[in-house]
Write a protein that holds these residues in place. Sequence first.
Motif, PDB file in Angstrom:
ATOM      1  N   ALA A   1     -50.649 100.620 -18.318  1.00  0.00           N
ATOM      2  CA  ALA A   1     -51.114 101.579 -19.380  1.00  0.00           C
ATOM      3  C   ALA A   1     -51.763 102.883 -18.814  1.00  0.00           C
ATOM      4  O   ALA A   1     -52.169 104.017 -19.375  1.00  0.00           O
ATOM      5  N   PHE A   2     -52.498 102.664 -17.565  1.00  0.00           N
ATOM      6  CA  PHE A   2     -53.329 103.656 -17.017  1.00  0.00           C
ATOM      7  C   PHE A   2     -52.944 103.967 -15.712  1.00  0.00           C
ATOM      8  O   PHE A   2     -52.166 103.832 -14.943  1.00  0.00           O
ATOM      9  N   SER A   3     -53.471 105.285 -15.211  1.00  0.00           N
ATOM     10  CA  SER A   3     -53.087 105.856 -14.026  1.00  0.00           C
ATOM     11  C   SER A   3     -54.311 106.785 -13.445  1.00  0.00           C
ATOM     12  O   SER A   3     -55.337 106.775 -13.682  1.00  0.00           O
ATOM     13  N   ILE A   4     -54.255 107.224 -12.223  1.00  0.00           N
ATOM     14  CA  ILE A   4     -55.291 107.919 -11.429  1.00  0.00           C
ATOM     15  C   ILE A   4     -54.593 109.411 -11.341  1.00  0.00           C
ATOM     16  O   ILE A   4     -53.382 109.761 -10.804  1.00  0.00           O
ATOM     17  N   THR A   5     -55.811 110.241 -11.286  1.00  0.00           N
ATOM     18  CA  THR A   5     -55.255 111.691 -11.082  1.00  0.00           C
ATOM     19  C   THR A   5     -56.415 112.267  -9.970  1.00  0.00           C
ATOM     20  O   THR A   5     -57.456 111.601 -10.156  1.00  0.00           O
ATOM     21  N   GLY A   6     -56.193 112.995  -8.979  1.00  0.00           N
ATOM     22  CA  GLY A   6     -57.147 113.540  -7.939  1.00  0.00           C
ATOM     23  C   GLY A   6     -57.260 112.588  -6.920  1.00  0.00           C
ATOM     24  O   GLY A   6     -58.101 112.709  -6.050  1.00  0.00           O
ATOM     25  N   ALA A   7     -56.423 111.738  -6.592  1.00  0.00           N
ATOM     26  CA  ALA A   7     -56.457 110.783  -5.277  1.00  0.00           C
ATOM     27  C   ALA A   7     -54.993 110.601  -5.013  1.00  0.00           C
ATOM     28  O   ALA A   7     -53.986 110.932  -5.854  1.00  0.00           O
ATOM     29  N   THR A   8     -54.761 110.005  -3.919  1.00  0.00           N
ATOM     30  CA  THR A   8     -53.340 109.997  -3.300  1.00  0.00           C
ATOM     31  C   THR A   8     -52.728 108.490  -3.364  1.00  0.00           C
ATOM     32  O   THR A   8     -53.356 107.550  -3.112  1.00  0.00           O
ATOM     33  N   SER A   9     -51.599 108.542  -3.950  1.00  0.00           N
ATOM     34  CA  SER A   9     -50.816 107.150  -4.141  1.00  0.00           C
ATOM     35  C   SER A   9     -50.295 106.773  -2.870  1.00  0.00           C
ATOM     36  O   SER A   9     -49.629 107.394  -2.266  1.00  0.00           O
ATOM     37  N   VAL A  10     -50.668 105.364  -2.572  1.00  0.00           N
ATOM     38  CA  VAL A  10     -50.270 104.988  -1.210  1.00  0.00           C
ATOM     39  C   VAL A  10     -49.313 103.698  -1.333  1.00  0.00           C
ATOM     40  O   VAL A  10     -48.546 103.402  -0.518  1.00  0.00           O
ATOM     41  N   VAL A  11     -49.468 103.207  -2.651  1.00  0.00           N
ATOM     42  CA  VAL A  11     -48.512 102.132  -2.914  1.00  0.00           C
ATOM     43  C   VAL A  11     -48.167 102.268  -4.433  1.00  0.00           C
ATOM     44  O   VAL A  11     -48.928 102.253  -5.269  1.00  0.00           O
ATOM     45  N   SER A  12     -46.809 102.438  -4.573  1.00  0.00           N
ATOM     46  CA  SER A  12     -46.270 102.697  -5.961  1.00  0.00           C
ATOM     47  C   SER A  12     -46.150 101.429  -6.409  1.00  0.00           C
ATOM     48  O   SER A  12     -46.044 100.274  -6.124  1.00  0.00           O
ATOM     49  N   GLY A  13     -45.517 101.371  -7.768  1.00  0.00           N
ATOM     50  CA  GLY A  13     -45.331 100.331  -8.540  1.00  0.00           C
ATOM     51  C   GLY A  13     -45.591 100.690 -10.093  1.00  0.00           C
ATOM     52  O   GLY A  13     -45.747 101.774 -10.536  1.00  0.00           O
ATOM     53  N   THR A  14     -45.851  99.595 -11.043  1.00  0.00           N
ATOM     54  CA  THR A  14     -45.785  99.896 -12.559  1.00  0.00           C
ATOM     55  C   THR A  14     -47.063  99.191 -12.832  1.00  0.00           C
ATOM     56  O   THR A  14     -47.481  99.361 -14.221  1.00  0.00           O
ATOM     57  N   GLY A  15     -47.793  98.639 -12.015  1.00  0.00           N
ATOM     58  CA  GLY A  15     -48.960  97.868 -12.745  1.00  0.00           C
ATOM     59  C   GLY A  15     -50.295  97.525 -11.765  1.00  0.00           C
ATOM     60  O   GLY A  15     -50.613  98.815 -10.904  1.00  0.00           O
ATOM     61  N   THR A  16     -50.767  96.637 -11.647  1.00  0.00           N
ATOM     62  CA  THR A  16     -51.945  96.422 -10.868  1.00  0.00           C
ATOM     63  C   THR A  16     -51.728  96.583  -9.363  1.00  0.00           C
ATOM     64  O   THR A  16     -52.751  96.461  -8.637  1.00  0.00           O
ATOM     65  N   GLU A  17     -50.670  96.267  -9.001  1.00  0.00           N
ATOM     66  CA  GLU A  17     -50.348  96.429  -7.563  1.00  0.00           C
ATOM     67  C   GLU A  17     -50.492  97.961  -6.914  1.00  0.00           C
ATOM     68  O   GLU A  17     -50.371  98.106  -5.826  1.00  0.00           O
TER      69      GLU A  17
END
Length: 360
Positions: free
Chosen positions: A21-37
Motif C-alpha cells: 500500500a506504500f511507496s517511496i519518492t525521492g530515492a532510486t528504485s533498485v529492486v521492483s515488485g509489489t510488496g515488501t521485496e
Amino acid sequence: VPSEADGSETATLRITGLDAAFSITGATSVVSGTGTERVWVTSTANLGDVSVILPENYSGTVDIQFAGVATENDGDSLTAAPIDASFTVTPSPEATITDTATLIEDQITPLNLAIVHQNGDADETLGEIYVPVSYDDSDYTLFVGGSAIDSAGLATTTIGTTTYYIVPTAQVGNLGALTALDLDGPLTTLDFQYQVIDPSSDGTLLEQASVNPGTISFAATPVTDAVDASITAITLTSATGTTSNASPSGDDADPDTASITGSGSLTVNIHVDSADVDGSEHLVRILISGVPEGVTVTGADQLGTGSWLLVYEAGAALSLGSSGVDVPVEFVVGTGSSSGTSAITMTALAQDRGNTPDSE
C-alpha cells in the motif's frame, strides 16, 4: 557515514520492507515488485528529499526497514544488518454535519442528523451531540424519543462557558423537534456541538475524536387541520316557503330544511371552523352536491348533474382565523324546478397557507 577517514568510501541507505500500500519518492528504485521485496537506495546527503507515499486518508502504523551500505571507490561494498523501524500516522477527524432539517407542523419530527464526509474519508462516524441547555425554544421543543430534552434524563457537560445536554451516540437518531402550536415556515436556528470519530485505517491506533460547532436551520411544513362545517342559517330572500329543523340532532345544520313553494333565491350560511388558530388555515373550496334540477348556485361552477363547486383561489381564500368564517351560499330556484325532496350536502375544503398560490 563512511567509517574510514581516507575518503575512499561513500555511504548510501537501503530502504525496503514497505507494504504494497506504500511507496517511496525521492530515492532510486533498485529492486521492483509489489510488496515488501521492493528496494530503494539514496545517498545520505539526499535523505531530506525521501518521503513515504501513503494512501489517501490513511492512518495507522507503517513498518519499514533500513540498512546502511558503505562502498569503496574500487567497487567493493558492505551492507550493514537491517534495522526494523515503524512510524504512525494519527487519525484526523474532518467530517462536517448536516445543517438543515424540515419539520412537520405540530408533529415530533426526527432531525436526521448525519455527518458529511470530506475528502473521501468515509470511515468517520458521528459520535455524541451536545445541545445547549439554554437553547431558544420559542419556535420548537427538542425531543429525545418521546420525551422533551429537558426531561429525557440526559447528562450534561460544559464546553467553554456553555452547559450542554449530552445526546449519546445511540440516541442521536431519536433526536427530534416539535414546532410551537400551528407554526410553520422558517424557524430559529439551533447552534450545537457534535463529535466526529475517526478510527485508524489498520486498527493499530486508538480512534481520534473531535468536537466541532454546528448550526442547523429549520423550516416547518404546514399541515392542514381537520375542519368543522355547520349550517347556521337559511334565509329566504326572494323565494317563498318556510325553513325548519327537521332533524334536531344527528346533523350539522340548524335549521336543516327549506320548503320552497315559489321560485327565487335563498341563502344558506355555512360556518367553517378549524382547530388551527394561527390564521394560516384558509377555506379554498365548497363542494355542493345533491342540488335538484332547475336550481343553480351563484358564483359556483357546475361539475355535473347536481354538483357545484365554489372556489376561493389564492388571495381570495377565506381565513378561518381563531373563530372560523361564515360563508353565505346563494341558491336560485328557477321556474319549473323539479319537485320533491332533495338532500343537499355541502363539503368544505380548507388548506394551510391556502392563500399562497404554491401552497401544498
